[in-house]
Motif scaffolding. Structure first.
Motif, PDB file in Angstrom:
ATOM      1  N   ILE A 161      -7.212  12.282  -3.744  1.00  0.00           N
ATOM      2  CA  ILE A 161      -8.561  11.955  -4.221  1.00  0.00           C
ATOM      3  C   ILE A 161      -9.576  11.938  -3.095  1.00  0.00           C
ATOM      4  N   SER A 162      -9.091  11.797  -1.846  1.00  0.00           N
ATOM      5  CA  SER A 162     -10.036  11.833  -0.724  1.00  0.00           C
ATOM      6  C   SER A 162      -9.309  12.151   0.578  1.00  0.00           C
ATOM      7  N   THR A 163     -10.058  12.789   1.451  1.00  0.00           N
ATOM      8  CA  THR A 163      -9.586  13.097   2.792  1.00  0.00           C
ATOM      9  C   THR A 163     -10.660  12.628   3.758  1.00  0.00           C
ATOM     10  N   VAL A 164     -10.272  11.759   4.681  1.00  0.00           N
ATOM     11  CA  VAL A 164     -11.224  11.210   5.641  1.00  0.00           C
ATOM     12  C   VAL A 164     -10.764  11.573   7.043  1.00  0.00           C
ATOM     13  N   LEU A 165     -11.698  12.085   7.856  1.00  0.00           N
ATOM     14  CA  LEU A 165     -11.387  12.358   9.256  1.00  0.00           C
ATOM     15  C   LEU A 165     -11.418  11.033  10.006  1.00  0.00           C
ATOM     16  N   MET A 166     -10.353  10.738  10.732  1.00  0.00           N
ATOM     17  CA  MET A 166     -10.261   9.479  11.475  1.00  0.00           C
ATOM     18  C   MET A 166     -10.767   9.688  12.899  1.00  0.00           C
ATOM     19  N   SER A 167     -11.489   8.729  13.418  1.00  0.00           N
ATOM     20  CA  SER A 167     -11.968   8.845  14.787  1.00  0.00           C
ATOM     21  C   SER A 167     -10.848   8.502  15.764  1.00  0.00           C
ATOM     22  N   PRO A 168     -10.846   9.122  16.954  1.00  0.00           N
ATOM     23  CA  PRO A 168      -9.798   8.832  17.940  1.00  0.00           C
ATOM     24  C   PRO A 168      -9.764   7.345  18.294  1.00  0.00           C
ATOM     25  N   GLY A 169      -8.569   6.800  18.384  1.00  0.00           N
ATOM     26  CA  GLY A 169      -8.400   5.402  18.755  1.00  0.00           C
ATOM     27  C   GLY A 169      -8.495   4.430  17.598  1.00  0.00           C
ATOM     28  N   LEU A 228      -5.341   2.531  10.913  1.00  0.00           N
ATOM     29  CA  LEU A 228      -5.367   2.651   9.463  1.00  0.00           C
ATOM     30  C   LEU A 228      -6.173   1.554   8.789  1.00  0.00           C
ATOM     31  N   GLU A 229      -6.096   0.336   9.306  1.00  0.00           N
ATOM     32  CA  GLU A 229      -6.782  -0.792   8.680  1.00  0.00           C
ATOM     33  C   GLU A 229      -8.299  -0.617   8.649  1.00  0.00           C
ATOM     34  N   GLU A 230      -8.851   0.101   9.622  1.00  0.00           N
ATOM     35  CA  GLU A 230     -10.295   0.313   9.673  1.00  0.00           C
ATOM     36  C   GLU A 230     -10.790   1.164   8.510  1.00  0.00           C
ATOM     37  N   TYR A 231      -9.910   1.903   7.870  1.00  0.00           N
ATOM     38  CA  TYR A 231     -10.296   2.821   6.807  1.00  0.00           C
ATOM     39  C   TYR A 231      -9.934   2.303   5.426  1.00  0.00           C
ATOM     40  N   HIS A 232      -9.517   1.061   5.334  1.00  0.00           N
ATOM     41  CA  HIS A 232      -9.082   0.500   4.056  1.00  0.00           C
ATOM     42  C   HIS A 232     -10.170   0.592   2.983  1.00  0.00           C
ATOM     43  N   GLN A 233     -11.415   0.307   3.327  1.00  0.00           N
ATOM     44  CA  GLN A 233     -12.497   0.328   2.350  1.00  0.00           C
ATOM     45  C   GLN A 233     -12.740   1.721   1.768  1.00  0.00           C
ATOM     46  N   GLU A 234     -12.387   2.757   2.516  1.00  0.00           N
ATOM     47  CA  GLU A 234     -12.565   4.116   2.024  1.00  0.00           C
ATOM     48  C   GLU A 234     -11.632   4.425   0.854  1.00  0.00           C
ATOM     49  N   TYR A 235     -10.581   3.643   0.702  1.00  0.00           N
ATOM     50  CA  TYR A 235      -9.533   3.985  -0.248  1.00  0.00           C
ATOM     51  C   TYR A 235      -9.371   3.016  -1.396  1.00  0.00           C
ATOM     52  N   PHE A 289      -6.275  13.580  16.850  1.00  0.00           N
ATOM     53  CA  PHE A 289      -6.782  14.352  15.709  1.00  0.00           C
ATOM     54  C   PHE A 289      -6.010  13.957  14.450  1.00  0.00           C
ATOM     55  N   ARG A 290      -6.674  13.130  13.628  1.00  0.00           N
ATOM     56  CA  ARG A 290      -5.989  12.576  12.463  1.00  0.00           C
ATOM     57  C   ARG A 290      -6.898  12.569  11.239  1.00  0.00           C
ATOM     58  N   ARG A 291      -6.253  12.709  10.091  1.00  0.00           N
ATOM     59  CA  ARG A 291      -6.936  12.592   8.803  1.00  0.00           C
ATOM     60  C   ARG A 291      -6.191  11.553   7.979  1.00  0.00           C
ATOM     61  N   LEU A 292      -6.860  11.005   7.024  1.00  0.00           N
ATOM     62  CA  LEU A 292      -6.255  10.034   6.125  1.00  0.00           C
ATOM     63  C   LEU A 292      -6.406  10.577   4.706  1.00  0.00           C
ATOM     64  N   TYR A 293      -5.282  10.715   3.993  1.00  0.00           N
ATOM     65  CA  TYR A 293      -5.291  11.208   2.623  1.00  0.00           C
ATOM     66  C   TYR A 293      -5.089  10.030   1.680  1.00  0.00           C
ATOM     67  N   GLY A 294      -5.906   9.941   0.663  1.00  0.00           N
ATOM     68  CA  GLY A 294      -5.747   8.937  -0.384  1.00  0.00           C
ATOM     69  C   GLY A 294      -5.266   9.618  -1.652  1.00  0.00           C
ATOM     70  N   PHE A 295      -4.204   9.085  -2.249  1.00  0.00           N
ATOM     71  CA  PHE A 295      -3.619   9.645  -3.469  1.00  0.00           C
ATOM     72  C   PHE A 295      -3.794   8.679  -4.631  1.00  0.00           C
ATOM     73  N   ARG A 296      -4.052   9.221  -5.795  1.00  0.00           N
ATOM     74  CA  ARG A 296      -4.020   8.450  -7.030  1.00  0.00           C
ATOM     75  C   ARG A 296      -3.325   9.314  -8.069  1.00  0.00           C
ATOM     76  N   GLN A 297      -2.288   8.777  -8.665  1.00  0.00           N
ATOM     77  CA  GLN A 297      -1.501   9.466  -9.679  1.00  0.00           C
ATOM     78  C   GLN A 297      -1.047  10.847  -9.202  1.00  0.00           C
ATOM     79  N   GLY A 298      -0.634  10.915  -7.929  1.00  0.00           N
ATOM     80  CA  GLY A 298      -0.083  12.139  -7.381  1.00  0.00           C
ATOM     81  C   GLY A 298      -1.085  13.187  -6.943  1.00  0.00           C
ATOM     82  N   LYS A 299      -2.372  12.893  -7.021  1.00  0.00           N
ATOM     83  CA  LYS A 299      -3.394  13.850  -6.613  1.00  0.00           C
ATOM     84  C   LYS A 299      -4.169  13.301  -5.419  1.00  0.00           C
TER      85      LYS A 299
END
Length: 162
Positions: free
Chosen positions: A111-119, A122-129, A99-109
């Motif tokens: 900007i996005s939260t993505v639910l990561m699928s099991p298994g 991080l590299e698979e989510y690069h385009q989201e950020y 159970f994981r989420r990925l947070y993207g920050f820009r200038q300390g805020k």
């Protein structure tokens, strides 16, 4: 063990902590560091981290968007998961935490939260950020995956007295 307190928008959490004598006294041995998204505090153990957050709960409730505990470099866990690991001992953290989420920050805020699928990694989510200055992986409880957002303190059973 490190604590990352992500401040609410429009709040300078580091300044807020140091204008109040109560929070200044609670933090006097920890030397919190100001970071663009809030405050970073180094403590010795998960137990002391949970204790400090509990001591600061009035400020957390009012000025903090989310409390995260660093389990390894660039990997954090939520307050609810940390409590489960420490108090209930029903969760055992490991590299394959599902159970994981990925947070993207820009200038300390955030900007996005993505639910990561099991298994996934991080590299698979690069385009989201594209456009994010920094990303962090956040491990959470299964019930926190439904919304992708942290549970309010009322639902975790930790409501500060007024």
């Amino acid at each position: 063990m490190n604590i990352l307190l992500i401040q609410r928008e429009g709040v300078d959490l580091h300044h807020t902590f140091f204008v109040s004598e109560t929070s200044r006294m609670a933090l006097r041995f920890y030397h919190p560091k100001k970071v663009s998204c809030g405050v970073y505090i180094t403590v010795s153990t998960l137990g002391s981290a949970l204790s400090l957050v509990s001591e600061l709960r009035w400020y957390v409730r009012r000025y903090v968007r989310e409390v995260l505990f660093e389990v390894s470099p660039n990997t954090f866990c939520t307050h609810l998961l940390a409590q489960d690991v420490y108090y209930e001992r029903t969760s055992v953290l490991g590299p394959a935490w599902p159970f994981r989420r990925l947070y993207g920050f820009r200038q300390g805020k955030i900007i996005s939260t993505v639910l990561m699928s099991p298994g996934s990694n991080l590299e698979e989510y690069h385009q989201e950020y594209i456009g994010a200055d920094r990303t962090i992986e956040v491990w959470c409880m299964e019930e926190e995956m439904e919304t992708g957002e942290p549970l309010p303190l009322e639902e975790t059973g930790e409501v500060p007295e007024e």
